[in-house]
Design a protein around this motif. Structure first.
Motif, PDB file in Angstrom:
ATOM      1  N   TYR A 346     -61.816 -16.517  16.039  1.00  0.00           N
ATOM      2  CA  TYR A 346     -62.323 -17.469  17.392  1.00  0.00           C
ATOM      3  C   TYR A 346     -61.511 -16.939  18.820  1.00  0.00           C
ATOM      4  CZ  TYR A 346     -64.517 -20.960  14.537  1.00  0.00           C
ATOM      5  OH  TYR A 346     -65.353 -21.576  13.688  1.00  0.00           O
ATOM      6  N   ALA A 347     -60.413 -16.822  18.914  1.00  0.00           N
ATOM      7  CA  ALA A 347     -59.567 -16.138  19.912  1.00  0.00           C
ATOM      8  C   ALA A 347     -60.319 -15.022  20.697  1.00  0.00           C
ATOM      9  CB  ALA A 347     -58.078 -16.143  19.828  1.00  0.00           C
ATOM     10  N   MET A 348     -60.393 -14.025  19.896  1.00  0.00           N
ATOM     11  CA  MET A 348     -61.155 -12.425  20.133  1.00  0.00           C
ATOM     12  C   MET A 348     -62.505 -12.862  20.799  1.00  0.00           C
ATOM     13  SD  MET A 348     -59.992  -9.968  17.399  1.00  0.00           S
ATOM     14  CE  MET A 348     -60.590 -10.885  15.916  1.00  0.00           C
ATOM     15  N   HIS A 349     -63.020 -13.977  20.367  1.00  0.00           N
ATOM     16  CA  HIS A 349     -64.584 -14.170  20.788  1.00  0.00           C
ATOM     17  C   HIS A 349     -64.320 -15.034  21.940  1.00  0.00           C
ATOM     18  CE1 HIS A 349     -66.372 -11.938  17.667  1.00  0.00           C
ATOM     19  NE2 HIS A 349     -65.564 -12.260  17.023  1.00  0.00           N
ATOM     20  N   GLY A 350     -63.310 -15.539  22.320  1.00  0.00           N
ATOM     21  CA  GLY A 350     -63.361 -16.452  23.478  1.00  0.00           C
ATOM     22  C   GLY A 350     -63.748 -18.101  23.166  1.00  0.00           C
ATOM     23  N   HIS A 351     -63.857 -18.220  21.829  1.00  0.00           N
ATOM     24  CA  HIS A 351     -64.066 -19.502  21.594  1.00  0.00           C
ATOM     25  C   HIS A 351     -62.848 -20.478  21.284  1.00  0.00           C
ATOM     26  CE1 HIS A 351     -67.989 -18.465  20.159  1.00  0.00           C
ATOM     27  NE2 HIS A 351     -67.804 -17.597  19.815  1.00  0.00           N
ATOM     28  N   ALA A 352     -62.494 -20.729  22.458  1.00  0.00           N
ATOM     29  CA  ALA A 352     -61.009 -21.159  22.843  1.00  0.00           C
ATOM     30  C   ALA A 352     -60.829 -22.678  22.172  1.00  0.00           C
ATOM     31  CB  ALA A 352     -60.683 -21.385  24.283  1.00  0.00           C
ATOM     32  N   THR A 353     -62.006 -23.457  22.409  1.00  0.00           N
ATOM     33  CA  THR A 353     -61.804 -24.642  21.810  1.00  0.00           C
ATOM     34  C   THR A 353     -61.896 -24.752  20.462  1.00  0.00           C
ATOM     35  OG1 THR A 353     -63.270 -25.375  23.307  1.00  0.00           O
ATOM     36  CG2 THR A 353     -62.871 -26.935  21.881  1.00  0.00           C
ATOM     37  N   GLU A 354     -62.906 -23.984  19.580  1.00  0.00           N
ATOM     38  CA  GLU A 354     -62.654 -24.130  17.975  1.00  0.00           C
ATOM     39  C   GLU A 354     -61.200 -23.562  17.654  1.00  0.00           C
ATOM     40  OE1 GLU A 354     -65.203 -22.879  20.046  1.00  0.00           O
ATOM     41  OE2 GLU A 354     -67.113 -23.479  19.294  1.00  0.00           O
ATOM     42  N   ALA A 355     -60.639 -22.465  18.430  1.00  0.00           N
ATOM     43  CA  ALA A 355     -59.431 -22.122  17.746  1.00  0.00           C
ATOM     44  C   ALA A 355     -58.744 -23.036  17.841  1.00  0.00           C
ATOM     45  CB  ALA A 355     -58.975 -20.755  18.690  1.00  0.00           C
ATOM     46  N   LEU A 356     -58.334 -23.988  19.004  1.00  0.00           N
ATOM     47  CA  LEU A 356     -57.352 -24.855  19.483  1.00  0.00           C
ATOM     48  C   LEU A 356     -57.499 -26.174  18.140  1.00  0.00           C
ATOM     49  CD1 LEU A 356     -56.990 -25.038  23.047  1.00  0.00           C
ATOM     50  CD2 LEU A 356     -55.688 -23.674  21.200  1.00  0.00           C
ATOM     51  N   VAL A 357     -58.919 -26.537  17.962  1.00  0.00           N
ATOM     52  CA  VAL A 357     -59.362 -27.451  16.924  1.00  0.00           C
ATOM     53  C   VAL A 357     -58.772 -27.088  15.596  1.00  0.00           C
ATOM     54  CG1 VAL A 357     -61.241 -28.508  15.726  1.00  0.00           C
ATOM     55  CG2 VAL A 357     -60.990 -28.237  18.319  1.00  0.00           C
ATOM     56  N   LEU A 358     -59.151 -25.689  15.470  1.00  0.00           N
ATOM     57  CA  LEU A 358     -58.720 -25.274  14.045  1.00  0.00           C
ATOM     58  C   LEU A 358     -57.003 -25.207  13.946  1.00  0.00           C
ATOM     59  CD1 LEU A 358     -60.490 -24.134  11.618  1.00  0.00           C
ATOM     60  CD2 LEU A 358     -59.446 -22.086  12.356  1.00  0.00           C
TER      61      LEU A 358
END
Length: 641
Positions: A346-358
């Motif tokens: 997620y982080a690499m793809h810029g999906h910051a929110t998804e990464a943090l929720v996970l």
DNA sequence: ATAGGGTTAG
């Protein structure tokens, strides 16, 4: 950016010794307290521990059994359970009984300390016992090869030779592992010679260790030579060679070898699949990775969590985050590695929110480690989440006792840089407790480029020249900073510096996989069979892009040439050629995935936004730092990269 | 008698 600049942290070795009772014979751990008298007494210790279990076993020593074999089996169970404390009690007891010099018992005791991560203790004991057999040396060499210091394994090996002993098929894998860990090619070669002279070179175990050693030192050719020489090849040996290719940036060879392995009639193992899947992840070869996905399922690895985690990583790296997430959810057990693969995906793809929720979900299920935090901080960095970033950075030490490494600091520098706080980023580098590396200065330089900070950019480049003098990319970035600021004399100085130092600009290369074939393009390349059609497509696009309002920006062209020429040069950048090829060779609507070995230039980034809108295509470009998802005229990186 | 080679996340 920090996701790319990574090194493995060195493992620390056990250093303190607790074998004082051997150094000072009057002191003994063995006491009536731990070995109670035959009359059972009430245990005053509230928690009955393994010590008491052991002492009752020692009391119950059957008279008819030989003490030695009985103690050996007790020792063996301590080794199996890595039970250091009962083991020490037993050690003291054996010493007391005068059995401490028995070679079989002593060897097992050395092994006990080694498996319990007390190599120093193992060595102290080793120094006190007769050393006439190779077995004993092997155990201690292995102890150092596993725990470090690795140099000790190698010097012990030479001591063993001086002692007049001949290394065997066990000695070589152990000592070679230490060479691998140190990338000590000179030592490795010498030991390889010894293996040839003692006739062990073609042993599968020794062979696999040699392949691994050459691979870790970067000599894939030598590794392959060893591989070819061995006639009975088992799965592990094939896997060693597959790994050798993967680790040295030869994923194609790795995949080819995998087919060869199947042709040779060997069934793939878990390690085979994990290795080749990660190789296809590295080149973002999605069709190939999907084929391996099916291949794994057909060979009965559908419910194998490790293979599935490798697939999660592969799909994430190939830009299919949704499929990755789907597989991730189907894991029987989510271990740290799996969480990390998904979070960093997620982080690499810029999906910051998804990464943090996970990450929030992970906290209840598994213990985050330092890699988790690299992913979490990188997510904050890509998302420009400054407050959250600081919060996680502080929580890491406070709540998880993880000391920040240079990578964590790099994420913070990148994050501060992202937010335009370059002076704070510089202050952080100055006051941190770890040594800044090239990744750190690279992050600062990159931030300087984005915010046009010439002064700090110069500082960063100076440090980068010290750390990686042969990397031309750094000079180019500073040159671009000068160019953007209109400081042409700076541009000229950089160019002179590069010429004086005999440096060449790294060659840009982009590739795309179409119908199981990788098509690679260099800048200005016209060697592709469909070259004419590719340039025709670029021209067609150029007209429509201009109509849509695109103006070529030539700031990132390093060479000092006329504007017209600059325009031509950026228009034939490798990523554009790859995209044009993708457009003409896939049906409308197909997502296009490009991988580039360097960072995308500003003008191409801008151009691809227009292309995505005009052609109504989703275009993903994986550059050296992160993924850019272009769609409908915008990029997921928010123009920060 | 006692020990062994390869693999995943940054």
């Amino acid at each position: 950016m920090p996701l790319r600049f990574v090194t493995k942290p060195k493992r620390t070795s056990a250093s303190s010794s607790s074998l004082s009772f051997l150094i000072n014979p009057t002191f003994t751990l063995f006491s009536y307290h731990s070995f109670p008298s035959p009359t059972p007494q009430r245990n005053t210790n509230p928690k009955p521990d393994q010590t008491l279990c052991l002492s009752s076993k020692l009391r119950a020593l059957p008279a008819q059994q030989s003490p030695s074999s009985y103690y050996v089996s007790l020792l063996q169970s301590c080794i199996a359970r890595k039970a250091i404390n009962p083991g020490k009690q037993l050690h003291a007891h054996l010493w007391h009984m005068g059995l401490g010099l028995d070679i079989v018992i002593a060897t097992r005791l050395v092994n006990l300390y080694c498996v319990c991560d007390s190599v120093t203790d193992a060595h102290i004991l080793f120094d006190r016992i007769p050393k006439g057999n190779v077995f004993l040396w092997n155990v201690l060499i292995r102890g150092y090869a596993w725990n470090g210091p690795y140099e000790a394994a190698i010097s012990l090996y030479y001591e063993m030779l001086d002692y007049g002993l001949v290394p065997d098929n066990f000695t070589f894998p152990f000592v070679l592992k230490a060479c691998s860990a140190l990338s000590a090619i000179a030592e490795g070669r010498k030991i390889h010679e010894h293996a040839i002279r003692t006739g062990w070179e073609k042993d599968v175990f020794v062979g696999a260790a040699l392949i691994d050693m050459y691979a870790k030192c970067g000599f894939v050719g030598s590794a392959r030579q060893i591989f070819e020489k061995i006639e009975v090849r088992d799965a592990v040996l094939w896997n060693s060679m597959l790994a050798a290719y993967s680790q040295n940036g030869c994923p194609d060879e790795s995949l080819a070898l995998c087919s060869e392995m199947a042709l040779a009639g060997l069934r793939p193992t878990e390690a085979t699949l994990v290795t080749v899947i990660s190789a296809s992840a590295d080149i973002a070869a999605l069709p190939q990775g999907m084929e391996l996905h099916g291949f794994s399922w057909r060979h009965g690895f559908e419910s194998n969590d490790r293979v599935k985690t490798a697939l999660v990583d592969m799909y994430a790296k190939c830009g299919s985050v949704l499929i990755a997430r789907n597989l991730f959810e189907r894991l029987k057990e989510k271990r740290v590695v799996s969480w990390n693969a998904m979070i960093t995906g997620y982080a690499m793809h810029g999906h910051a929110t998804e990464a943090l929720v996970l990450f929030e979900g992970m906290k209840e299920k598994a213990l985050p480690d330092h890699i988790t935090f690299v992913g979490v901080l990188a997510a904050c960095s890509h998302g420009g989440l400054l407050d959250e970033g600081w919060m996680f950075f502080e929580s890491m030490e406070r709540d998880y006792r993880i000391d920040p490494t240079v990578q964590h600091y790099t994420c913070m520098v990148d994050l501060l840089g992202h937010c335009g706080r370059l002076d704070e980023a510089y202050d952080l580098i100055m006051q941190m407790k770890v040594l800044p590396d090239s990744g750190m200065w690279g992050a600062l330089l990159n931030s300087c480029k984005i915010h046009g900070n010439v002064e700090l950019g110069e500082v960063a480049l100076e440090k980068l020249i010290e750390l990686e003098p042969n990397d031309s990319g750094n000079y180019v970035i500073l040159s671009n900073i000068y160019a953007q600021a209109g400081k042409w004399e700076g541009v000229a100085r950089m160019r002179k510096l590069m010429i004086d130092r005999g440096m060449k600009k790294s060659i840009a290369c982009s590739w795309i996989e179409v119908k199981n074939k990788v098509h690679a393009f260099l800048s200005g390349d016209n060697s592709h069979p469909d070259s004419d059609a590719i340039y025709a497509e670029l021209n067609r696009l150029g007209v429509r892009m201009k109509e849509a309002g695109y103006v070529p920006a030539t700031g990132s062209v390093f060479h000092d040439v006329e504007d017209d020429e600059k325009t031509t040069m950026v228009c034939s950048h490798s990523e554009r050629l790859a995209i044009a090829f993708g457009l003409i060779s896939t049906p409308p609507g197909t997502r296009i995935l490009i991988t580039k070995n360097l960072r995308v230039c500003e003008d191409c980034h801008d151009a691809i936004k227009f292309i995505s809108k005009i052609t109504e295509r989703e275009i993903t470009v994986r550059d050296i730092n992160l993924y850019h998802h272009f769609g409908d005229g915008i990029c997921s990186c928010g123009d920060y990269w």
